[in-house]
Design a protein around this motif. Structure first.
Motif, PDB file in Angstrom:
ATOM      1  N   GLU A  29      -8.737  14.969  -8.442  1.00  0.00           N
ATOM      2  CA  GLU A  29      -7.314  14.683  -8.581  1.00  0.00           C
ATOM      3  C   GLU A  29      -6.400  15.517  -7.703  1.00  0.00           C
ATOM      4  O   GLU A  29      -5.215  15.186  -7.573  1.00  0.00           O
ATOM      5  CB  GLU A  29      -6.894  14.866 -10.050  1.00  0.00           C
ATOM      6  N   VAL A  30      -6.890  16.606  -7.128  1.00  0.00           N
ATOM      7  CA  VAL A  30      -6.011  17.478  -6.356  1.00  0.00           C
ATOM      8  C   VAL A  30      -6.519  17.592  -4.923  1.00  0.00           C
ATOM      9  O   VAL A  30      -7.706  17.385  -4.650  1.00  0.00           O
ATOM     10  CB  VAL A  30      -5.910  18.885  -6.986  1.00  0.00           C
ATOM     11  N   ASP A  31      -5.585  17.928  -4.029  1.00  0.00           N
ATOM     12  CA  ASP A  31      -6.012  18.153  -2.655  1.00  0.00           C
ATOM     13  C   ASP A  31      -6.502  19.596  -2.508  1.00  0.00           C
ATOM     14  O   ASP A  31      -6.402  20.411  -3.432  1.00  0.00           O
ATOM     15  CB  ASP A  31      -4.902  17.810  -1.665  1.00  0.00           C
ATOM     16  N   TYR A  32      -7.007  19.899  -1.335  1.00  0.00           N
ATOM     17  CA  TYR A  32      -7.645  21.203  -1.137  1.00  0.00           C
ATOM     18  C   TYR A  32      -6.654  22.362  -1.274  1.00  0.00           C
ATOM     19  O   TYR A  32      -6.983  23.426  -1.808  1.00  0.00           O
ATOM     20  CB  TYR A  32      -8.317  21.232   0.233  1.00  0.00           C
ATOM     21  N   ALA A  33      -5.427  22.138  -0.811  1.00  0.00           N
ATOM     22  CA  ALA A  33      -4.419  23.195  -0.909  1.00  0.00           C
ATOM     23  C   ALA A  33      -4.086  23.497  -2.366  1.00  0.00           C
ATOM     24  O   ALA A  33      -3.967  24.664  -2.762  1.00  0.00           O
ATOM     25  CB  ALA A  33      -3.156  22.791  -0.144  1.00  0.00           C
ATOM     26  N   GLN A  34      -3.924  22.447  -3.190  1.00  0.00           N
ATOM     27  CA  GLN A  34      -3.666  22.656  -4.619  1.00  0.00           C
ATOM     28  C   GLN A  34      -4.848  23.348  -5.285  1.00  0.00           C
ATOM     29  O   GLN A  34      -4.668  24.243  -6.121  1.00  0.00           O
ATOM     30  CB  GLN A  34      -3.396  21.311  -5.290  1.00  0.00           C
ATOM     31  N   TRP A  35      -6.043  22.895  -4.934  1.00  0.00           N
ATOM     32  CA  TRP A  35      -7.261  23.487  -5.485  1.00  0.00           C
ATOM     33  C   TRP A  35      -7.288  25.005  -5.228  1.00  0.00           C
ATOM     34  O   TRP A  35      -7.508  25.800  -6.144  1.00  0.00           O
ATOM     35  CB  TRP A  35      -8.456  22.794  -4.847  1.00  0.00           C
ATOM     36  N   GLN A  36      -7.046  25.385  -3.992  1.00  0.00           N
ATOM     37  CA  GLN A  36      -7.066  26.809  -3.649  1.00  0.00           C
ATOM     38  C   GLN A  36      -5.980  27.579  -4.396  1.00  0.00           C
ATOM     39  O   GLN A  36      -6.233  28.680  -4.911  1.00  0.00           O
ATOM     40  CB  GLN A  36      -6.844  26.982  -2.142  1.00  0.00           C
ATOM     41  N   GLN A  37      -4.788  27.007  -4.444  1.00  0.00           N
ATOM     42  CA  GLN A  37      -3.651  27.717  -5.042  1.00  0.00           C
ATOM     43  C   GLN A  37      -3.871  27.982  -6.530  1.00  0.00           C
ATOM     44  O   GLN A  37      -3.626  29.091  -7.023  1.00  0.00           O
ATOM     45  CB  GLN A  37      -2.376  26.896  -4.814  1.00  0.00           C
ATOM     46  N   ILE A  38      -4.351  26.971  -7.256  1.00  0.00           N
ATOM     47  CA  ILE A  38      -4.536  27.143  -8.699  1.00  0.00           C
ATOM     48  C   ILE A  38      -5.689  28.095  -8.981  1.00  0.00           C
ATOM     49  O   ILE A  38      -5.599  28.962  -9.870  1.00  0.00           O
ATOM     50  CB  ILE A  38      -4.735  25.780  -9.384  1.00  0.00           C
ATOM     51  N   TRP A  39      -6.782  27.963  -8.242  1.00  0.00           N
ATOM     52  CA  TRP A  39      -7.895  28.897  -8.411  1.00  0.00           C
ATOM     53  C   TRP A  39      -7.447  30.329  -8.165  1.00  0.00           C
ATOM     54  O   TRP A  39      -7.750  31.239  -8.957  1.00  0.00           O
ATOM     55  CB  TRP A  39      -9.042  28.537  -7.465  1.00  0.00           C
ATOM     56  N   GLN A  40      -6.719  30.545  -7.082  1.00  0.00           N
ATOM     57  CA  GLN A  40      -6.296  31.902  -6.743  1.00  0.00           C
ATOM     58  C   GLN A  40      -5.403  32.492  -7.826  1.00  0.00           C
ATOM     59  O   GLN A  40      -5.573  33.647  -8.242  1.00  0.00           O
ATOM     60  CB  GLN A  40      -5.561  31.901  -5.403  1.00  0.00           C
ATOM     61  N   GLN A  41      -4.449  31.690  -8.307  1.00  0.00           N
ATOM     62  CA  GLN A  41      -3.514  32.187  -9.321  1.00  0.00           C
ATOM     63  C   GLN A  41      -4.233  32.514 -10.619  1.00  0.00           C
ATOM     64  O   GLN A  41      -3.986  33.560 -11.238  1.00  0.00           O
ATOM     65  CB  GLN A  41      -2.410  31.157  -9.555  1.00  0.00           C
ATOM     66  N   MET A  42      -5.124  31.633 -11.057  1.00  0.00           N
ATOM     67  CA  MET A  42      -5.806  31.874 -12.329  1.00  0.00           C
ATOM     68  C   MET A  42      -6.749  33.071 -12.250  1.00  0.00           C
ATOM     69  O   MET A  42      -6.815  33.870 -13.187  1.00  0.00           O
ATOM     70  CB  MET A  42      -6.554  30.614 -12.773  1.00  0.00           C
ATOM     71  N   ILE A  43      -7.457  33.209 -11.151  1.00  0.00           N
ATOM     72  CA  ILE A  43      -8.327  34.372 -11.006  1.00  0.00           C
ATOM     73  C   ILE A  43      -7.500  35.652 -10.924  1.00  0.00           C
ATOM     74  O   ILE A  43      -7.829  36.671 -11.542  1.00  0.00           O
ATOM     75  CB  ILE A  43      -9.236  34.226  -9.769  1.00  0.00           C
ATOM     76  N   ASN A  44      -6.401  35.609 -10.170  1.00  0.00           N
ATOM     77  CA  ASN A  44      -5.562  36.797 -10.025  1.00  0.00           C
ATOM     78  C   ASN A  44      -5.004  37.279 -11.355  1.00  0.00           C
ATOM     79  O   ASN A  44      -4.998  38.484 -11.637  1.00  0.00           O
ATOM     80  CB  ASN A  44      -4.401  36.516  -9.065  1.00  0.00           C
ATOM     81  N   VAL A  45      -4.488  36.358 -12.163  1.00  0.00           N
ATOM     82  CA  VAL A  45      -3.830  36.750 -13.415  1.00  0.00           C
ATOM     83  C   VAL A  45      -4.833  36.892 -14.555  1.00  0.00           C
ATOM     84  O   VAL A  45      -4.905  37.932 -15.213  1.00  0.00           O
ATOM     85  CB  VAL A  45      -2.735  35.735 -13.795  1.00  0.00           C
ATOM     86  N   ASN A  46      -5.618  35.845 -14.794  1.00  0.00           N
ATOM     87  CA  ASN A  46      -6.484  35.816 -15.975  1.00  0.00           C
ATOM     88  C   ASN A  46      -7.596  36.844 -15.908  1.00  0.00           C
ATOM     89  O   ASN A  46      -7.994  37.404 -16.936  1.00  0.00           O
ATOM     90  CB  ASN A  46      -7.103  34.433 -16.150  1.00  0.00           C
ATOM     91  N   LEU A  47      -8.127  37.062 -14.712  1.00  0.00           N
ATOM     92  CA  LEU A  47      -9.230  38.015 -14.556  1.00  0.00           C
ATOM     93  C   LEU A  47      -8.750  39.332 -13.955  1.00  0.00           C
ATOM     94  O   LEU A  47      -8.827  40.379 -14.601  1.00  0.00           O
ATOM     95  CB  LEU A  47     -10.332  37.410 -13.685  1.00  0.00           C
ATOM     96  N   LEU A  48      -8.248  39.293 -12.724  1.00  0.00           N
ATOM     97  CA  LEU A  48      -7.962  40.546 -12.032  1.00  0.00           C
ATOM     98  C   LEU A  48      -6.793  41.312 -12.651  1.00  0.00           C
ATOM     99  O   LEU A  48      -6.785  42.553 -12.633  1.00  0.00           O
ATOM    100  CB  LEU A  48      -7.692  40.268 -10.552  1.00  0.00           C
ATOM    101  N   GLY A  49      -5.829  40.616 -13.228  1.00  0.00           N
ATOM    102  CA  GLY A  49      -4.763  41.325 -13.937  1.00  0.00           C
ATOM    103  C   GLY A  49      -5.330  42.167 -15.059  1.00  0.00           C
ATOM    104  O   GLY A  49      -4.969  43.342 -15.235  1.00  0.00           O
ATOM    105  N   ALA A  50      -6.248  41.581 -15.840  1.00  0.00           N
ATOM    106  CA  ALA A  50      -6.896  42.324 -16.925  1.00  0.00           C
ATOM    107  C   ALA A  50      -7.797  43.423 -16.378  1.00  0.00           C
ATOM    108  O   ALA A  50      -7.872  44.522 -16.944  1.00  0.00           O
ATOM    109  CB  ALA A  50      -7.698  41.368 -17.799  1.00  0.00           C
ATOM    110  N   VAL A  51      -8.499  43.142 -15.282  1.00  0.00           N
ATOM    111  CA  VAL A  51      -9.380  44.129 -14.663  1.00  0.00           C
ATOM    112  C   VAL A  51      -8.587  45.374 -14.248  1.00  0.00           C
ATOM    113  O   VAL A  51      -8.957  46.519 -14.562  1.00  0.00           O
ATOM    114  CB  VAL A  51     -10.091  43.510 -13.444  1.00  0.00           C
ATOM    115  N   HIS A  52      -7.484  45.168 -13.554  1.00  0.00           N
ATOM    116  CA  HIS A  52      -6.715  46.296 -13.036  1.00  0.00           C
ATOM    117  C   HIS A  52      -6.016  47.058 -14.166  1.00  0.00           C
ATOM    118  O   HIS A  52      -5.950  48.305 -14.135  1.00  0.00           O
ATOM    119  CB  HIS A  52      -5.703  45.816 -12.004  1.00  0.00           C
TER     120      HIS A  52
END
Length: 253
Positions: free
Chosen positions: A99-122
């Protein structure tokens, strides 16, 4: 009295967790990303004194350290960290591969990993180092997800970030135990937050409730009760655990 930092505390599960700790006599720092009014409403709900709100976009690694430092300054230290902040599943973050193009795919993955995982990690790093430097015991509780185990085909980045958060928590449970710091996670299923009100009231609501043999969904207060236990002095032996909170809607072996 403990000093507690709750991320994503402006509403939903985070608000319920903040209230539960305050009702227990603890002082709470309510972290939020952008909605200062909602965070302040949470603060006003908290019994007792000395509570505060702290802004910070956990998409930015530097902001995580700043949030921890601000909480230490405002509360006089941190004894408990609850990693609840997350980019949630929604129509805006849906990213089914068809359902999404490659740019959307990258953007959502990056945001979720940054906040959901790396925010908690840091944040966990900053709070752990603060506790170790004080020579103090402490607790870190991560808010994961049932989706980490059953999969989320329309939100694969969300499920992946939560699975990684569970694994991170278990790694830190081993690493931090010698310092008296226990780390555990909860994995909620569908929870009746404000964000889910429309879905639960729609034609899809009955199907969501039917996922559990109890015929309902969970509540933020039920998640908060589990977090309060895992952060307690009696829960040291639960360090490393991932506690399922899904009303038997998904059973893993």
């Amino acid at each position: 009295m403990r000093r507690v930092l709750v991320t994503g505390g402006s509403r939903g599960i985070g608000r319920a967790v903040a209230v539960a700790f305050a009702e227990h006599g603890d002082r709470v720092a309510v972290h939020y990303n952008s909605d200062a009014d909602a965070a302040d409403r949470t603060r006003r709900l908290l019994p007792g004194t000395g509570h505060t709100t702290i802004a910070g976009d956990l998409d930015d690694p530097d902001a995580a350290l700043q949030v921890a430092e601000a909480a230490v300054s405002a509360l006089g230290g941190i004894d408990v960290l609850v990693n609840n902040a997350a980019v949630a599943t929604s129509a805006a973050t849906r990213h089914a591969v068809t359902e999404v193009d490659y740019a959307q795919w990258q953007q959502i993955w990056q945001q979720m990993i940054n906040v959901n995982l790396l925010g908690a990690v840091h944040l966990s790093y900053a709070v752990a180092r603060h506790l170790i430097d004080r020579g103090a015991a402490g607790r870190i509780v991560n808010i994961g997800s049932r989706g980490a185990f059953r999969g989320e085909p329309d939100f694969p980045a969300y499920a992946s970030s939560k699975a990684a958060l569970h694994a991170f928590g278990q790694s830190m449970a081993v690493a931090l135990a010698p310092h008296g710091i226990a780390v555990a996670s909860v994995a909620p299923g569908f929870i009746s937050t404000e964000r889910q009100e429309a879905k639960l009231a729609s034609d899809a609501g009955d199907a969501v409730r039917a996922q559990s043999p109890f015929g309902r969904v969970g509540t933020p207060d039920e998640v908060a009760a589990a977090v309060l236990y895992l952060a307690s002095a009696n829960a040291e032996w639960a360090s490393g655990a991932v506690l399922d909170l899904n009303g038997a809607s998904y059973l893993r072996t």
